[in-house]
Write a protein that holds these residues in place. Sequence first.
Motif: not given
Length: 376
Positions: A58-83
């Motif tokens: 959608r062309p406007f911001p979300p009301r709350v953080i969505t689960y796809p963002e959560t899953c990507t955020w989590y993945g980015a954090l684990t990538f930061a940790q392992v590297t």
Amino acid sequence: MKMSLLKGLAALLLLPASLSAQSGKNALRNFPAGATPEEIGRKVAARFIATPHTNFGRPFPPRVITYPETCTWYGALTFAQVTGNTPLRQQLANRFEPLFGARDTLIPIPDHVDYTVFGSVPLELYLQTKEDRYLRLGKHIADKQWGPPEGKRVVPASHRFYSQGYTWQTRLWIDDMFMITAVQSQATRATGDRSYIDRAANEMILYLDSLQQPNGLFYHAPSAPFFWGRGNGWMAAGMAELLRSVPKDNPNRPRILQAYRHMMASLLKYQSVDGMWHQLVDDPNSWKETSCTGMFAFAMITGVKNGWLDAKTYGPAARKAWLSLITYLDENADIRNVCEGTNMKNDHQYYLDRKRLTGDLHGQAPLLWCATALLR
């Protein structure tokens, strides 16, 4: 990514197995330049950092953080940790900082599996920073999932599942088995309290008994008898996340491991010659879909690395999936052919007609999970 690299990767996929894939765990090492998990992970993580909070296209911001963002955020954090990428971890923490202040309304109320999974992000931040404020928030969210039913989303089934020892957020959609297991596994990793992952394992048995079919794959829901790609991907990734941390003396572990192996064996039969899987896993005429391919690859990589799967069989399959998957990335590190957000429906054509998106976080997240898993 330059066309020459894409052509080179495509050529690799066409080589005989004896030439293109190394045996066993070695198949998950020594990727060609431009295809290494370090390079891909850095690009996809940087793309996430530069992306504002998304709202399902959608062309406007979300009301709350969505689960796809959560899953990507989590993945980015684990990538930061392992590297060991401290600057990336700091950028991901900076993204969270406003949620402790004026933008705290973006934190989802944990009254639905798609909202409760958000707890996996502060719990991962706690694991990496040891800041108690992350732990308090993440633990609160994980605890709410097994607390008494409350809020506007409560339905009669909520009380029935709660009285039987399951989370009141149970829906019997296969998507749930990543959303629930991710946050509960993280809570055990962060606190050392095994009750979180033990109850998630018990919940997993309910879903296995309700949705896994004789061929090893899963219906989207009891009333949607279709082997939807990403839905099965959520289940594959959820079982892999659970098995990484569920104690070996948990009585449900053998049953979960058996179901996981059964699913992985079935997925091998449905993998295309180029390494991809389809929007409907068992329908070779449906389009090749990247989010499920990433999730299946993650589950196989994790299984090989942990010794749950035969390395000589599944290592080459996971390698082929990774090398094919990254050819779908464009110059912005956005992946194409991602199925849009999808509800459950008893209609075969409904799944075939889902839009194919580019850069959607449903597809970006599994890339980061795979990069992390390859480097663990």
